[in-house]
Scaffold this motif. Structure first.
Motif, PDB file in Angstrom:
ATOM      1  N   VAL A 116      -4.160  -5.344   3.954  1.00 10.89           N
ATOM      2  CA  VAL A 116      -3.068  -4.505   3.433  1.00 10.89           C
ATOM      3  C   VAL A 116      -3.287  -4.243   1.939  1.00 10.89           C
ATOM      4  O   VAL A 116      -3.128  -3.115   1.451  1.00 10.89           O
ATOM      5  N   LYS A 117      -3.702  -5.279   1.209  1.00  9.93           N
ATOM      6  CA  LYS A 117      -3.948  -5.120  -0.232  1.00  9.93           C
ATOM      7  C   LYS A 117      -5.187  -4.258  -0.482  1.00  9.93           C
ATOM      8  O   LYS A 117      -5.209  -3.429  -1.396  1.00  9.93           O
ATOM      9  N   THR A 128      -6.477  -1.887   1.450  1.00  9.74           N
ATOM     10  CA  THR A 128      -6.195  -0.478   1.741  1.00  9.74           C
ATOM     11  C   THR A 128      -5.256   0.123   0.698  1.00  9.74           C
ATOM     12  O   THR A 128      -5.370   1.310   0.377  1.00  9.74           O
ATOM     13  N   GLN A 129      -4.357  -0.691   0.141  1.00 11.16           N
ATOM     14  CA  GLN A 129      -3.462  -0.167  -0.891  1.00 11.16           C
ATOM     15  C   GLN A 129      -4.253   0.227  -2.132  1.00 11.16           C
ATOM     16  O   GLN A 129      -3.944   1.244  -2.778  1.00 11.16           O
ATOM     17  N   LYS A 171      -3.930   4.764   5.488  1.00 13.02           N
ATOM     18  CA  LYS A 171      -2.537   4.443   5.814  1.00 13.02           C
ATOM     19  C   LYS A 171      -2.417   3.930   7.249  1.00 13.02           C
ATOM     20  O   LYS A 171      -1.622   3.028   7.530  1.00 13.02           O
ATOM     21  N   TYR A 183      -4.837   2.281   8.949  1.00 12.13           N
ATOM     22  CA  TYR A 183      -5.369   0.912   8.932  1.00 12.13           C
ATOM     23  C   TYR A 183      -4.375  -0.045   8.279  1.00 12.13           C
ATOM     24  O   TYR A 183      -4.203  -1.188   8.731  1.00 12.13           O
ATOM     25  N   GLN A 184      -3.720   0.410   7.221  1.00 12.92           N
ATOM     26  CA  GLN A 184      -2.767  -0.449   6.522  1.00 12.92           C
ATOM     27  C   GLN A 184      -1.565  -0.781   7.409  1.00 12.92           C
ATOM     28  O   GLN A 184      -1.105  -1.929   7.443  1.00 12.92           O
ATOM     29  N   SER A 228      -0.584  -4.516   8.508  1.00 12.25           N
ATOM     30  CA  SER A 228       0.718  -5.067   8.122  1.00 12.25           C
ATOM     31  C   SER A 228       1.470  -5.602   9.339  1.00 12.25           C
ATOM     32  O   SER A 228       2.037  -6.705   9.301  1.00 12.25           O
TER      33      SER A 228
END
Length: 255
Positions: free
Chosen positions: A57-58, A60-61, A194, A196-197, A201
């Motif tokens: 998540v981090k 991909t952000q 987004k 993948y994120q 998550s």
């Protein structure tokens, strides 16, 4: 065998059970003292995977932040290229005076220099994100096994590098074509990250919830165990006291 052997064993056992239950109540972890080893093993695995998904998540952000920066730059470059095209059209007017032409050339050169400067100097974390020669790409980790996807911030955007308005129309048309294609690449990369994120998550949340279900103390059950073992402990103590008193009474009779 002493009459107190069984009560003493009961006291010791009930006190051990109470200590285990109290430890689980205090720590909130039900797998202490060798309890539910299989659950603990599974919880360790799921916890590691959940942490990995949180890392994704981090990751991909960071990629999304990069693309957001480039998106803003492409929007501004489109505005500049559009103005450059206007200047090229304005230069085709045969009634322009020499002063008019000089003004058009001056603005054309300034806009061209600005476009080329943005393309050559824009960076994210000290890395160039636009280029006039190669398509910028970045690898982003997307799963707990170390897999990654490659995103593109833009296609190559040719340098404008012009000093007079007579070349502005053709140059701007080519720049706008490159910028439009670049925005398409960026949009695809953004949607991909987004997606993948969102998956990462949700996976992290589900796995960490499963870990809590495996590890967390069942408070109602442990309180019931404490109550039960407390009753057993008190009963065993009472039996021990009663047996001791009986032994004393026998000794008095023998005396």
């Amino acid at each position: 065998m002493s009459n107190n052997s069984l009560p003493i064993h009961g006291i010791n056992q009930s006190q051990r059970n109470m200590r285990d239950s109290i430890s689980r109540l205090v720590t909130g972890i039900k797998v202490l003292g060798g309890n539910d080893v299989a659950d603990q093993t599974m919880a360790n695995t799921l916890n590691a995977e959940g942490a990995s998904f949180n890392r994704i998540v981090k990751n991909t952000q960071k990629g999304i932040d990069l693309l957001t920066l480039v998106e803003s730059a492409l929007t501004e470059l489109n505005s500049l290229a559009t103005r450059l095209k206007e200047l090229g059209v304005a230069d085709t007017l045969s009634t322009n005076s020499s002063d008019d032409t000089a003004a058009l050339d001056s603005e054309t050169e300034a806009i061209s220099d600005t476009i080329d400067s943005i393309i050559s100097t824009l960076t994210f974390n000290s890395m160039s994100v636009l280029s006039a020669s190669t398509e910028p790409t970045f690898a982003i980790g997307i799963n707990q096994a170390g897999g990654f996807t490659t995103i593109s911030t833009s296609q190559t955007i040719a340098a404008t590098n012009i000093t007079d308005a007579s070349n502005a129309l053709a140059t701007a048309t080519l720049a706008l074509s490159h910028l439009t294609k670049s925005q398409g690449k960026l949009s695809g990369s953004m949607s991909s990250l987004k997606g993948y994120q969102n998956v990462a998550s949700a996976s992290a949340a589900n796995m960490l919830e499963a870990v809590r279900n495996l590890q967390d103390t069942d408070y109602a059950l442990e309180i019931a165990k404490v109550t039960k073992n407390s009753i057993i402990n008190n009963y065993a103590i009472a039996m021990s006291v009663y047996n001791n008193q009986q032994d004393k009474d026998k000794l008095k009779l023998l005396a």
